[in-house]
Write a protein that holds these residues in place. Structure first.
Motif, PDB file in Angstrom:
ATOM      1  N   LEU A  73     -13.992  -5.766  21.561  1.00 28.90           N
ATOM      2  CA  LEU A  73     -14.785  -5.960  22.780  1.00 28.90           C
ATOM      3  C   LEU A  73     -14.295  -5.053  23.904  1.00 28.90           C
ATOM      4  N   MET A  74     -12.985  -4.946  24.054  1.00 37.01           N
ATOM      5  CA  MET A  74     -12.451  -4.095  25.112  1.00 37.01           C
ATOM      6  C   MET A  74     -12.750  -2.630  24.856  1.00 37.01           C
ATOM      7  N   LEU A  75     -12.633  -2.202  23.613  1.00 39.31           N
ATOM      8  CA  LEU A  75     -12.959  -0.814  23.296  1.00 39.31           C
ATOM      9  C   LEU A  75     -14.434  -0.527  23.523  1.00 39.31           C
ATOM     10  N   ALA A  76     -15.286  -1.494  23.209  1.00 38.77           N
ATOM     11  CA  ALA A  76     -16.725  -1.302  23.422  1.00 38.77           C
ATOM     12  C   ALA A  76     -17.051  -1.204  24.907  1.00 38.77           C
ATOM     13  N   ARG A  77     -16.386  -2.017  25.721  1.00 33.43           N
ATOM     14  CA  ARG A  77     -16.596  -1.930  27.171  1.00 33.43           C
ATOM     15  C   ARG A  77     -16.153  -0.568  27.692  1.00 33.43           C
ATOM     16  N   ALA A  78     -14.987  -0.114  27.229  1.00 20.97           N
ATOM     17  CA  ALA A  78     -14.472   1.172  27.683  1.00 20.97           C
ATOM     18  C   ALA A  78     -15.393   2.315  27.274  1.00 20.97           C
ATOM     19  N   ALA A  79     -15.944   2.221  26.062  1.00 17.37           N
ATOM     20  CA  ALA A  79     -16.823   3.288  25.570  1.00 17.37           C
ATOM     21  C   ALA A  79     -18.101   3.392  26.389  1.00 17.37           C
ATOM     22  N   GLY A  80     -18.510   2.293  27.009  1.00  9.21           N
ATOM     23  CA  GLY A  80     -19.747   2.312  27.790  1.00  9.21           C
ATOM     24  C   GLY A  80     -19.556   2.704  29.244  1.00  9.21           C
ATOM     25  N   GLN A 108     -19.109   4.843  32.626  1.00  5.70           N
ATOM     26  CA  GLN A 108     -19.751   6.081  33.079  1.00  5.70           C
ATOM     27  C   GLN A 108     -18.754   7.115  33.564  1.00  5.70           C
ATOM     28  N   ASN A 109     -17.564   6.673  33.978  1.00  8.17           N
ATOM     29  CA  ASN A 109     -16.555   7.602  34.471  1.00  8.17           C
ATOM     30  C   ASN A 109     -15.172   6.972  34.301  1.00  8.17           C
ATOM     31  N   ALA A 110     -14.135   7.718  34.672  1.00  5.18           N
ATOM     32  CA  ALA A 110     -12.766   7.261  34.460  1.00  5.18           C
ATOM     33  C   ALA A 110     -12.458   5.986  35.233  1.00  5.18           C
ATOM     34  N   ASP A 111     -12.949   5.886  36.463  1.00  6.67           N
ATOM     35  CA  ASP A 111     -12.684   4.683  37.253  1.00  6.67           C
ATOM     36  C   ASP A 111     -13.350   3.460  36.629  1.00  6.67           C
ATOM     37  N   ASP A 112     -14.581   3.629  36.164  1.00  2.12           N
ATOM     38  CA  ASP A 112     -15.274   2.510  35.521  1.00  2.12           C
ATOM     39  C   ASP A 112     -14.553   2.074  34.243  1.00  2.12           C
ATOM     40  N   GLU A 113     -14.039   3.052  33.475  1.00  4.05           N
ATOM     41  CA  GLU A 113     -13.316   2.707  32.258  1.00  4.05           C
ATOM     42  C   GLU A 113     -12.062   1.908  32.590  1.00  4.05           C
ATOM     43  N   MET A 114     -11.336   2.349  33.611  1.00  3.15           N
ATOM     44  CA  MET A 114     -10.140   1.611  34.005  1.00  3.15           C
ATOM     45  C   MET A 114     -10.507   0.194  34.439  1.00  3.15           C
ATOM     46  N   ASP A 115     -11.546   0.070  35.261  1.00  2.00           N
ATOM     47  CA  ASP A 115     -11.955  -1.248  35.744  1.00  2.00           C
ATOM     48  C   ASP A 115     -12.307  -2.173  34.576  1.00  2.00           C
ATOM     49  N   ALA A 116     -13.045  -1.642  33.600  1.00  3.22           N
ATOM     50  CA  ALA A 116     -13.453  -2.460  32.453  1.00  3.22           C
ATOM     51  C   ALA A 116     -12.243  -2.943  31.662  1.00  3.22           C
ATOM     52  N   LEU A 117     -11.298  -2.042  31.420  1.00  2.00           N
ATOM     53  CA  LEU A 117     -10.122  -2.406  30.637  1.00  2.00           C
ATOM     54  C   LEU A 117      -9.214  -3.390  31.378  1.00  2.00           C
ATOM     55  N   ILE A 118      -8.948  -3.106  32.650  1.00  2.00           N
ATOM     56  CA  ILE A 118      -8.027  -3.950  33.412  1.00  2.00           C
ATOM     57  C   ILE A 118      -8.638  -5.320  33.657  1.00  2.00           C
ATOM     58  N   ALA A 175     -22.250  -3.819  19.854  1.00  2.00           N
ATOM     59  CA  ALA A 175     -21.555  -2.714  19.180  1.00  2.00           C
ATOM     60  C   ALA A 175     -20.228  -3.191  18.603  1.00  2.00           C
ATOM     61  N   ALA A 176     -19.516  -4.028  19.373  1.00  2.00           N
ATOM     62  CA  ALA A 176     -18.251  -4.567  18.871  1.00  2.00           C
ATOM     63  C   ALA A 176     -18.475  -5.431  17.642  1.00  2.00           C
ATOM     64  N   ALA A 177     -19.483  -6.314  17.712  1.00  2.00           N
ATOM     65  CA  ALA A 177     -19.772  -7.212  16.585  1.00  2.00           C
ATOM     66  C   ALA A 177     -20.190  -6.431  15.350  1.00  2.00           C
ATOM     67  N   ASP A 178     -21.036  -5.436  15.540  1.00  2.00           N
ATOM     68  CA  ASP A 178     -21.497  -4.647  14.389  1.00  2.00           C
ATOM     69  C   ASP A 178     -20.336  -3.908  13.725  1.00  2.00           C
ATOM     70  N   ASP A 195      -3.513   6.712  34.449  1.00  2.00           N
ATOM     71  CA  ASP A 195      -2.302   6.052  33.965  1.00  2.00           C
ATOM     72  C   ASP A 195      -2.614   4.640  33.459  1.00  2.00           C
ATOM     73  N   MET A 196      -3.387   3.866  34.220  1.00  2.00           N
ATOM     74  CA  MET A 196      -3.698   2.497  33.824  1.00  2.00           C
ATOM     75  C   MET A 196      -4.558   2.473  32.560  1.00  2.00           C
ATOM     76  N   THR A 197      -5.465   3.431  32.457  1.00  2.00           N
ATOM     77  CA  THR A 197      -6.313   3.506  31.263  1.00  2.00           C
ATOM     78  C   THR A 197      -5.473   3.815  30.029  1.00  2.00           C
ATOM     79  N   GLU A 198      -4.536   4.742  30.156  1.00  2.00           N
ATOM     80  CA  GLU A 198      -3.665   5.071  29.031  1.00  2.00           C
ATOM     81  C   GLU A 198      -2.800   3.883  28.636  1.00  2.00           C
ATOM     82  N   ARG A 199      -2.295   3.142  29.619  1.00  2.00           N
ATOM     83  CA  ARG A 199      -1.502   1.945  29.310  1.00  2.00           C
ATOM     84  C   ARG A 199      -2.339   0.933  28.515  1.00  2.00           C
ATOM     85  N   ALA A 200      -3.562   0.726  28.983  1.00  2.00           N
ATOM     86  CA  ALA A 200      -4.421  -0.250  28.319  1.00  2.00           C
ATOM     87  C   ALA A 200      -4.728   0.169  26.884  1.00  2.00           C
TER      88      ALA A 200
END
Length: 408
Positions: free
Chosen positions: A203-210, A212-222, A258-261, A164-169
């Motif tokens: 930058l946020m999208l690049a962090r999310a893309a890197g 390893q799992n759903a929890d890590d993606e949420m942590d990076a975005l939040i 990756a974000a800069a490129d 849910d938090m990942t989708e909100r972000a």
């Protein structure tokens, strides 16, 4: 509406949009200063004497004037420049010629006989553009973004789990992308502000893309959103730089790269599209390119400062310098485009190239014309016009009556 009046309306729309793009390509204050200098040089071309090859000291930095009349803006003098090569320009740059021109057009639209709803719509668009010139415009948009983050991510109803938090972000990031598009399309935000929005989103999208799992993606975005939301008053480009620096210090330099490129590629693609466009509406692609180049500048500078590797610092600085140079060249190109609405500058360049051809030959003139096109990001279609081999496309052909795409 008669064909003549319809064409006249498109001429006005073209001027409004081009003037607004010039005003907001970097920021309105800098653009007004640049236009003051261009107008002064146009009114009195020799007021400073021969400045070809010299560095002209002006408010906010220097202008390096090339032999062909083009110029590049510098914050500081390069090392080794002699004082004999510096000319001080003490022109008063407090006037606002770009805003004044937009005000005059709005008055004309509202006062002319038989004005219709389209005229009032354009006048209202001009009002909004002028309102966006307020000094705190960027700060107000940033505060709006922070409010969206609070209400749509942190305070929204829902289960609050990782999905849910990942989708909100991600919905918020989609909204930031739409905001950047809207600000550019209606010319309601300067390139620095839009560049900051683009940089944070990338930058946020690049962090999310890197992740390893759903929890890590949420942590990076939040975590990133908390940094953007909780900080004190600041310009959004400063927050973008801070977010990038944190990523580099935490070992996420590859994501930042990756974000800069991606940002740089988008800006360069828009520049190429503009240069492949027609001779009257190329700025519609050139103007938004500046924000992507500025976003790259913010990321590159912050990453260079945060990196502990001399090699990485050099690479990041080179990326930022190239992007900044391109953004400044876009601003210069748009300034000349506004000045050339009556054909003044293209005629000046044609006369100079004719002189080169007479003194040095056709090949030399063609090389100088190519250099001019490259430095000023003129559309490539200008080459034969600059060389006197073709005439500019009439506005009636470049802006057909049923084409509404250039409306601010």
């Amino acid at each position: 509406m008669t064909p003549a009046r319809d064409l006249q309306r498109h001429i006005v729309v073209n001027e409004v949009f081009m003037t607004a793009c010039c005003l907001f390509v970097l920021d309105s204050h800098r653009s007004e200063m640049q236009m003051n200098y261009l107008l002064a040089d146009d009114a009195a071309p020799h007021r400073l004497g021969n400045v070809s090859g010299k560095y002209v000291k002006r408010a906010g930095g220097y202008a390096h004037v090339h032999e062909n009349g083009s110029a590049e803006t510098l914050d500081e003098l390069p090392e080794g420049v002699s004082s004999n090569d510096v000319v001080v320009d003490e022109l008063d740059v407090s006037a606002t010629p770009l805003q004044d021109r937009l005000r005059a057009i709005a008055r004309s639209l509202r006062s002319g006989p038989g004005q219709d709803a389209d005229a009032e719509e354009l006048a209202e668009a001009i009002d909004a553009i002028l309102e966006a010139c307020r000094p705190d415009n960027g700060e107000q948009w940033f505060e709006q973004i922070r409010q969206w983050a609070r209400s749509e991510v942190f305070d929204a109803d829902g289960p609050g789990d990782a999905r849910d938090m990942t989708e909100r972000a991600h919905r918020l990031l989609d909204r930031l992308g739409q905001l950047a598009h809207d600000l550019q399309g209606k010319v309601l935000g300067d390139g620095k502000t839009i560049g900051g929005v683009l940089a944070i989103r990338a930058l946020m999208l690049a962090r999310a893309a890197g992740a390893q799992n759903a929890d890590d993606e949420m942590d990076a975005l939040i975590e990133s959103l908390l940094y953007v939301t909780v900080g004190g008053p600041a310009r959004i480009e400063d927050i973008a730089g801070g977010l990038c620096a944190r990523m580099v210090r935490h070992g996420e330099g590859n994501a930042a790269r990756a974000a800069a490129d991606g940002l740089k590629a988008e800006g360069d693609t828009l520049i190429d599209k503009a240069r492949d466009g027609d001779m009257l509406t190329f700025y519609a692609s050139l103007y938004p390119a500046a924000a992507y180049e500025l976003a790259t500048v913010y990321v590159g500078r912050a990453a260079a400062a945060a990196s502990g590797s001399p090699g990485e610092q050099k690479t990041w600085r080179a990326l930022a310098q190239n992007a900044e140079e391109r953004a400044v060249r876009i601003a210069t190109s748009l300034g000349f485009a506004v000045m050339n609405l009556d054909g003044t500058w293209i005629t000046r360049h044609q006369l100079w190239l004719r002189q080169v051809r007479e003194e040095e030959g056709g090949d030399a003139a063609r090389l100088e014309a190519q250099d001019l096109v490259d430095k000023l990001f003129y559309p490539r279609a200008w080459m034969p016009v600059l060389l006197g081999e073709a005439q500019p496309i009439p506005l009636s052909e470049a802006l057909p009556p049923d084409d509404r795409s250039q409306r601010p």
